[in-house]
Design a protein around this motif. Sequence first.
Motif, PDB file in Angstrom:
ATOM      1  N   LEU A  22      32.851 -77.806  -7.580  1.00 24.12           N
ATOM      2  CA  LEU A  22      31.850 -78.115  -6.565  1.00 24.12           C
ATOM      3  C   LEU A  22      30.712 -77.097  -6.588  1.00 24.12           C
ATOM      4  N   ASP A  23      29.523 -77.595  -6.790  1.00 27.59           N
ATOM      5  CA  ASP A  23      28.308 -76.784  -6.854  1.00 27.59           C
ATOM      6  C   ASP A  23      28.017 -76.194  -5.472  1.00 27.59           C
ATOM      7  N   ASP A  24      27.976 -74.875  -5.400  1.00 28.29           N
ATOM      8  CA  ASP A  24      27.769 -74.176  -4.124  1.00 28.29           C
ATOM      9  C   ASP A  24      26.465 -74.597  -3.451  1.00 28.29           C
ATOM     10  N   LYS A  25      25.404 -74.747  -4.236  1.00 33.46           N
ATOM     11  CA  LYS A  25      24.099 -75.076  -3.657  1.00 33.46           C
ATOM     12  C   LYS A  25      24.103 -76.474  -3.027  1.00 33.46           C
ATOM     13  N   ILE A  26      24.823 -77.397  -3.674  1.00 38.09           N
ATOM     14  CA  ILE A  26      24.891 -78.765  -3.159  1.00 38.09           C
ATOM     15  C   ILE A  26      25.816 -78.850  -1.956  1.00 38.09           C
ATOM     16  N   PHE A  27      27.014 -78.267  -2.097  1.00 37.63           N
ATOM     17  CA  PHE A  27      28.032 -78.470  -1.068  1.00 37.63           C
ATOM     18  C   PHE A  27      27.840 -77.562   0.148  1.00 37.63           C
ATOM     19  N   SER A  28      27.068 -76.511   0.027  1.00 41.59           N
ATOM     20  CA  SER A  28      26.742 -75.727   1.221  1.00 41.59           C
ATOM     21  C   SER A  28      25.856 -76.546   2.160  1.00 41.59           C
ATOM     22  N   LEU A  29      24.972 -77.365   1.588  1.00 44.11           N
ATOM     23  CA  LEU A  29      24.157 -78.261   2.406  1.00 44.11           C
ATOM     24  C   LEU A  29      25.001 -79.405   2.957  1.00 44.11           C
TER      25      LEU A  29
ATOM     26  N   GLN B  25      40.482 -74.195 -21.404  1.00 45.75           N
ATOM     27  CA  GLN B  25      41.451 -74.635 -20.407  1.00 45.75           C
ATOM     28  C   GLN B  25      41.968 -73.450 -19.604  1.00 45.75           C
ATOM     29  N   LYS B  26      42.265 -72.332 -20.306  1.00 43.48           N
ATOM     30  CA  LYS B  26      42.790 -71.144 -19.626  1.00 43.48           C
ATOM     31  C   LYS B  26      41.779 -70.575 -18.642  1.00 43.48           C
ATOM     32  N   ILE B  27      40.501 -70.556 -19.038  1.00 48.99           N
ATOM     33  CA  ILE B  27      39.451 -70.050 -18.143  1.00 48.99           C
ATOM     34  C   ILE B  27      39.388 -70.904 -16.884  1.00 48.99           C
ATOM     35  N   ASN B  28      39.465 -72.236 -17.060  1.00 48.30           N
ATOM     36  CA  ASN B  28      39.457 -73.134 -15.898  1.00 48.30           C
ATOM     37  C   ASN B  28      40.662 -72.892 -15.003  1.00 48.30           C
ATOM     38  N   MET B  29      41.838 -72.686 -15.636  1.00 44.76           N
ATOM     39  CA  MET B  29      43.051 -72.454 -14.857  1.00 44.76           C
ATOM     40  C   MET B  29      42.985 -71.138 -14.097  1.00 44.76           C
ATOM     41  N   ILE B  30      42.409 -70.090 -14.757  1.00 41.46           N
ATOM     42  CA  ILE B  30      42.251 -68.793 -14.087  1.00 41.46           C
ATOM     43  C   ILE B  30      41.318 -68.939 -12.894  1.00 41.46           C
ATOM     44  N   PHE B  31      40.221 -69.700 -13.117  1.00 44.51           N
ATOM     45  CA  PHE B  31      39.271 -69.944 -12.037  1.00 44.51           C
ATOM     46  C   PHE B  31      39.953 -70.640 -10.857  1.00 44.51           C
ATOM     47  N   GLU B  32      40.738 -71.675 -11.193  1.00 39.93           N
ATOM     48  CA  GLU B  32      41.440 -72.423 -10.158  1.00 39.93           C
ATOM     49  C   GLU B  32      42.445 -71.543  -9.430  1.00 39.93           C
ATOM     50  N   LYS B  33      43.200 -70.728 -10.210  1.00 36.76           N
ATOM     51  CA  LYS B  33      44.237 -69.880  -9.622  1.00 36.76           C
ATOM     52  C   LYS B  33      43.629 -68.845  -8.676  1.00 36.76           C
ATOM     53  N   SER B  34      42.476 -68.281  -9.080  1.00 33.50           N
ATOM     54  CA  SER B  34      41.833 -67.279  -8.222  1.00 33.50           C
ATOM     55  C   SER B  34      41.406 -67.907  -6.900  1.00 33.50           C
ATOM     56  N   ASN B  35      40.979 -69.181  -6.954  1.00 37.31           N
ATOM     57  CA  ASN B  35      40.595 -69.853  -5.721  1.00 37.31           C
ATOM     58  C   ASN B  35      41.795 -70.173  -4.844  1.00 37.31           C
ATOM     59  N   VAL B  36      42.904 -70.552  -5.513  1.00 30.96           N
ATOM     60  CA  VAL B  36      44.122 -70.842  -4.752  1.00 30.96           C
ATOM     61  C   VAL B  36      44.602 -69.606  -4.033  1.00 30.96           C
ATOM     62  N   LEU B  37      44.573 -68.478  -4.748  1.00 33.22           N
ATOM     63  CA  LEU B  37      45.030 -67.228  -4.135  1.00 33.22           C
ATOM     64  C   LEU B  37      44.039 -66.724  -3.102  1.00 33.22           C
TER      65      LEU B  37
ATOM     66  N   GLY C  67      39.450 -83.956 -13.357  1.00 28.00           N
ATOM     67  CA  GLY C  67      40.594 -83.447 -12.619  1.00 28.00           C
ATOM     68  C   GLY C  67      40.603 -81.958 -12.367  1.00 28.00           C
ATOM     69  N   TYR C  68      39.443 -81.299 -12.439  1.00 31.87           N
ATOM     70  CA  TYR C  68      39.400 -79.883 -12.071  1.00 31.87           C
ATOM     71  C   TYR C  68      39.511 -79.754 -10.554  1.00 31.87           C
ATOM     72  N   PHE C  69      39.815 -78.524 -10.132  1.00 32.35           N
ATOM     73  CA  PHE C  69      40.026 -78.301  -8.703  1.00 32.35           C
ATOM     74  C   PHE C  69      39.322 -77.027  -8.275  1.00 32.35           C
ATOM     75  N   ASP C  70      38.426 -77.163  -7.324  1.00 31.11           N
ATOM     76  CA  ASP C  70      37.695 -76.032  -6.753  1.00 31.11           C
ATOM     77  C   ASP C  70      38.208 -75.827  -5.327  1.00 31.11           C
ATOM     78  N   ASN C  71      39.208 -74.965  -5.194  1.00 30.85           N
ATOM     79  CA  ASN C  71      39.820 -74.761  -3.881  1.00 30.85           C
ATOM     80  C   ASN C  71      39.028 -73.746  -3.063  1.00 30.85           C
ATOM     81  N   SER C  72      37.762 -74.037  -2.894  1.00 32.28           N
ATOM     82  CA  SER C  72      36.897 -73.196  -2.075  1.00 32.28           C
ATOM     83  C   SER C  72      36.803 -73.809  -0.684  1.00 32.28           C
ATOM     84  N   GLN C  73      35.965 -73.234   0.133  1.00 34.02           N
ATOM     85  CA  GLN C  73      35.776 -73.748   1.486  1.00 34.02           C
ATOM     86  C   GLN C  73      35.205 -75.163   1.469  1.00 34.02           C
ATOM     87  N   TYR C  74      34.620 -75.553   0.313  1.00 36.91           N
ATOM     88  CA  TYR C  74      33.946 -76.844   0.257  1.00 36.91           C
ATOM     89  C   TYR C  74      34.900 -78.009   0.001  1.00 36.91           C
TER      90      TYR C  74
END
Length: 439
Positions: free
Chosen positions: A87-94, A427-439, A110-117
């Motif tokens: 999820l693009d921060d600039k778009i979803f913040s609005l 794939q690993k970079i995406n998974m690390i990104f996802e994991k950091s958001n989950v944590l 099927g990526y997952f951005d577990n941010s506030q958005y």
Amino acid sequence: MSKKIKVVEAVNQLSLGGTEYALQLYSKYLNKELFEVVVVAIYNGGERVKLIEALGVQVIVLDGDLKRFEEILKSTDVFHWHGNGILDDKIFSLLEKFKPDLVVQTNVFGYFDNSQYYKLIDYDLYVSKMILVRRMQLDKKLLNKFENKRKVLSYPVDIEHLQSLSPTDEEISLFKKENDLTGHFVVGRIGRSDDHKFDLITLDGFAEFAKTKENVRFLLVGSTPKILQHAKKLNILDKMLILETSSDLSVLLLYYKSLDVFLAASNIGESFGMVIAEAMFSGIPVVTISTPEKDNAQIELVDNGLNGFVVPRLKNKIGAALSELYEISEQRVSFSKMARIKVLEKYAAKNIVLSFEKLVLEHISSKKQEVNRSTLVMDFSESLIEDYKYRCNDLYGTLNVTDRIVLSNQNAKKYFSFSFLKHFLKQKINMIFEKSNVL
């Protein structure tokens, strides 16, 4: 008449990719008596702008003007985002600031951005069962938190448009005559000129099949130097008809209709498999390989032994499947009929969009009385997992010890492949990104 529901179909850009094509079909088939449809490209336009405008749908290209996007959101009832899951921060913040009544994401990869958005999304729609099952397995700790918003709604296939462009028997006959295909059993692959979308095992399997048969040909649309070099190594170039890829669907349908079997094997698998669906609707039996460690939606489209064959990544199994279809014409006729029925029942754009409408109308309580219709939306469930596991194991032929050794060696070799290493690291970079958001 009550006020129409304003639906914004939104995407980053409007090029000729599959994500944008799906958006085009939603904008085409949404009921204009109920919905006011506006297409918004946040950053760039592209070739698809004119195609959508030709449907009578308004297209707004913002060129990154987020102030204007903010004004659009203020009058939006339903925001339908088409993206990869990040999820693009600039778009979803609005979107957080001016949230419409309903926010839906069609999640292509099927990526997952577990941010506030992510909490802004009411429904996260995955384009295949395989992608949703994989996503939920990755997010086991969060299963209960997201299982109600995550659903499957397949990519739409515009069967009405395909039907209108279907070539005549005379056109097919002429094409075959001009290209020396008359009287031959034609296996083929139609796709982009992209080594990632073509597994060389395709040619290995065909070469195995063609060893003892003179009247067979391979129609290849979308070649690369690597593919041609491999064909030369296999000494099958004299059995191949190599054609340039085309953006003209009527031309591609002529190619499909000239085939006896569509052989689909991609290096990276399929997140949905539009070319497979188009071949199936054209009445062409499909042989495809299962890729359980990659995208694998092709085994959802093709029901092994019912409308095609799903085989392990072994040239002898591919060759055997092709041989069976070559020898048993009744099998081809049966597969052809069932393949077409599968696309009509499960993937027709009109019905996919009707299912989306039902989701929207049920969410907006004032319209509940209008949603007495069936749906193709699938909830996440244990049966979804079991179905996918079954399909991964339900493969053509039986594996002997030698077959298992070959498959095991393939898995070992891929870790030393440069192209696989790049894919693996991504794939690993995406998974690390996802994991950091989950944590």
